[in-house]
Design a protein around this motif. Structure first.
Motif, PDB file in Angstrom:
ATOM      1  N   UNK A 143     -25.611 -27.522  30.218  1.00 41.75           N
ATOM      2  CA  UNK A 143     -25.755 -26.741  31.461  1.00 41.75           C
ATOM      3  C   UNK A 143     -24.754 -27.208  32.515  1.00 41.75           C
ATOM      4  N   UNK A 144     -24.593 -28.530  32.646  1.00 41.23           N
ATOM      5  CA  UNK A 144     -23.624 -29.079  33.608  1.00 41.23           C
ATOM      6  C   UNK A 144     -22.218 -28.601  33.257  1.00 41.23           C
ATOM      7  N   UNK A 145     -21.895 -28.627  31.966  1.00 42.02           N
ATOM      8  CA  UNK A 145     -20.570 -28.168  31.515  1.00 42.02           C
ATOM      9  C   UNK A 145     -20.345 -26.707  31.871  1.00 42.02           C
ATOM     10  N   UNK A 146     -21.387 -25.891  31.714  1.00 43.92           N
ATOM     11  CA  UNK A 146     -21.288 -24.470  32.063  1.00 43.92           C
ATOM     12  C   UNK A 146     -21.049 -24.310  33.570  1.00 43.92           C
ATOM     13  N   UNK A 147     -21.785 -25.067  34.373  1.00 39.09           N
ATOM     14  CA  UNK A 147     -21.607 -25.002  35.832  1.00 39.09           C
ATOM     15  C   UNK A 147     -20.173 -25.393  36.217  1.00 39.09           C
ATOM     16  N   UNK A 148     -19.651 -26.456  35.605  1.00 41.07           N
ATOM     17  CA  UNK A 148     -18.282 -26.896  35.912  1.00 41.07           C
ATOM     18  C   UNK A 148     -17.276 -25.825  35.502  1.00 41.07           C
ATOM     19  N   UNK A 149     -17.477 -25.234  34.322  1.00 40.35           N
ATOM     20  CA  UNK A 149     -16.577 -24.161  33.856  1.00 40.35           C
ATOM     21  C   UNK A 149     -16.603 -22.986  34.833  1.00 40.35           C
ATOM     22  N   UNK A 150     -17.794 -22.622  35.302  1.00 39.00           N
ATOM     23  CA  UNK A 150     -17.924 -21.518  36.269  1.00 39.00           C
ATOM     24  C   UNK A 150     -17.172 -21.848  37.555  1.00 39.00           C
ATOM     25  N   UNK A 151     -17.292 -23.095  38.026  1.00 40.88           N
ATOM     26  CA  UNK A 151     -16.603 -23.510  39.249  1.00 40.88           C
ATOM     27  C   UNK A 151     -15.092 -23.400  39.094  1.00 40.88           C
ATOM     28  N   UNK A 152     -14.582 -23.829  37.944  1.00 39.10           N
ATOM     29  CA  UNK A 152     -13.132 -23.772  37.702  1.00 39.10           C
ATOM     30  C   UNK A 152     -12.662 -22.323  37.654  1.00 39.10           C
ATOM     31  N   UNK A 153     -13.417 -21.483  36.947  1.00 38.69           N
ATOM     32  CA  UNK A 153     -13.055 -20.058  36.850  1.00 38.69           C
ATOM     33  C   UNK A 153     -13.066 -19.408  38.232  1.00 38.69           C
ATOM     34  N   UNK A 154     -14.125 -19.673  39.016  1.00 45.31           N
ATOM     35  CA  UNK A 154     -14.206 -19.103  40.375  1.00 45.31           C
ATOM     36  C   UNK A 154     -13.011 -19.558  41.210  1.00 45.31           C
ATOM     37  N   UNK A 155     -12.660 -20.840  41.117  1.00 47.21           N
ATOM     38  CA  UNK A 155     -11.540 -21.369  41.889  1.00 47.21           C
ATOM     39  C   UNK A 155     -10.228 -20.687  41.512  1.00 47.21           C
ATOM     40  N   UNK A 156      -9.981 -20.556  40.210  1.00 47.53           N
ATOM     41  CA  UNK A 156      -8.737 -19.921  39.747  1.00 47.53           C
ATOM     42  C   UNK A 156      -8.700 -18.455  40.171  1.00 47.53           C
ATOM     43  N   UNK A 157      -9.806 -17.732  39.941  1.00 53.28           N
ATOM     44  CA  UNK A 157      -9.857 -16.319  40.321  1.00 53.28           C
ATOM     45  C   UNK A 157      -9.682 -16.139  41.824  1.00 53.28           C
ATOM     46  N   UNK A 158     -10.294 -17.034  42.600  1.00 50.59           N
ATOM     47  CA  UNK A 158     -10.174 -16.958  44.058  1.00 50.59           C
ATOM     48  C   UNK A 158      -8.718 -17.098  44.484  1.00 50.59           C
ATOM     49  N   UNK A 159      -8.008 -18.063  43.886  1.00 49.15           N
ATOM     50  CA  UNK A 159      -6.601 -18.273  44.225  1.00 49.15           C
ATOM     51  C   UNK A 159      -5.772 -17.029  43.912  1.00 49.15           C
ATOM     52  N   UNK A 160      -6.045 -16.412  42.774  1.00 52.67           N
ATOM     53  CA  UNK A 160      -5.300 -15.215  42.359  1.00 52.67           C
ATOM     54  C   UNK A 160      -5.652 -14.031  43.260  1.00 52.67           C
ATOM     55  N   UNK A 161      -6.939 -13.800  43.463  1.00 51.06           N
ATOM     56  CA  UNK A 161      -7.386 -12.637  44.250  1.00 51.06           C
ATOM     57  C   UNK A 161      -6.903 -12.718  45.689  1.00 51.06           C
TER      58      UNK A 161
END
Length: 196
Positions: free
Chosen positions: A11-29
């Protein structure tokens, strides 16, 4: 016991993956985002993780958010990168300031602690409790980051107390807190049912 630890690690790994994806998408958007309001959502998984998994794991997720923030500020140079990375030079100097790490980490770690305790006080109504905890977590980030920036780099930025207060109630801050409250209220009750 082992199964529970393995489950939490996943679950922690999933949360970290979500955070990284959100960060990358935010930078692009945000490179093509036409609006002045640019809410950050990376803290939402930290808030949700805090409520679901407890303050220790929440604090760890907050620490990871601090790492993401520092790495991003180090790699992508913007006018405010020096606030979150000691490797970016402070304006008017040739070097960074190690205190940028305090701004990047301390508020983010506390995002992983405060929502848990707020939710515990209000958990009789999970939806409302989660929403208020989400709002509190986002407000914790905003207030502590801006206060730390003022205390550490206020002279560099020529900030006054009035500037800090205006920033706290500024459009980004309010938008982030409202979005955090809505997402947390929507997600937490469902996750609590699954975990039960």
């Amino acid at each position: 016991m082992r199964k529970s630890k393995a489950s939490n690690t996943a679950i922690i790994s999933i949360f970290i993956a979500i955070m990284i994806v959100i960060n990358v998408l935010t930078q692009v958007i945000f490179t093509i985002w036409p609006f002045p309001i640019r809410p950050t959502l990376v803290h939402v998984p930290v808030i949700i993780g805090s409520i679901i998994l407890g303050p220790k794991i929440g604090a760890f997720l907050g620490f990871i958010m601090g790492v993401i923030s520092t790495v991003t500020a180090t790699i992508i140079t913007t006018p405010t990168s020096f606030l979150f990375s000691p490797l970016q030079p402070v304006p008017g100097t040739n070097s960074g300031d190690w205190r940028a790490l305090l701004i990047a980490f301390v508020p983010r770690i506390l995002i992983g602690v405060v929502p848990y305790f707020v939710f515990q006080l209000l958990k009789k109504n999970p939806k409302i409790g989660a929403g208020i905890a989400g709002f509190a977590g986002s407000a914790t980030n905003t207030i502590l980051v801006l206060s730390a920036i003022y205390l550490i780099f206020g002279d560099v930025l020529k900030w006054s107390v009035k500037t800090v207060l205006a920033s706290v109630v500024g459009t980004n801050s309010i938008a982030e807190a409202i979005i955090s409250a809505i997402l947390t209220a929507a997600i937490v009750p469902a996750l609590l049912k699954v975990r039960d």
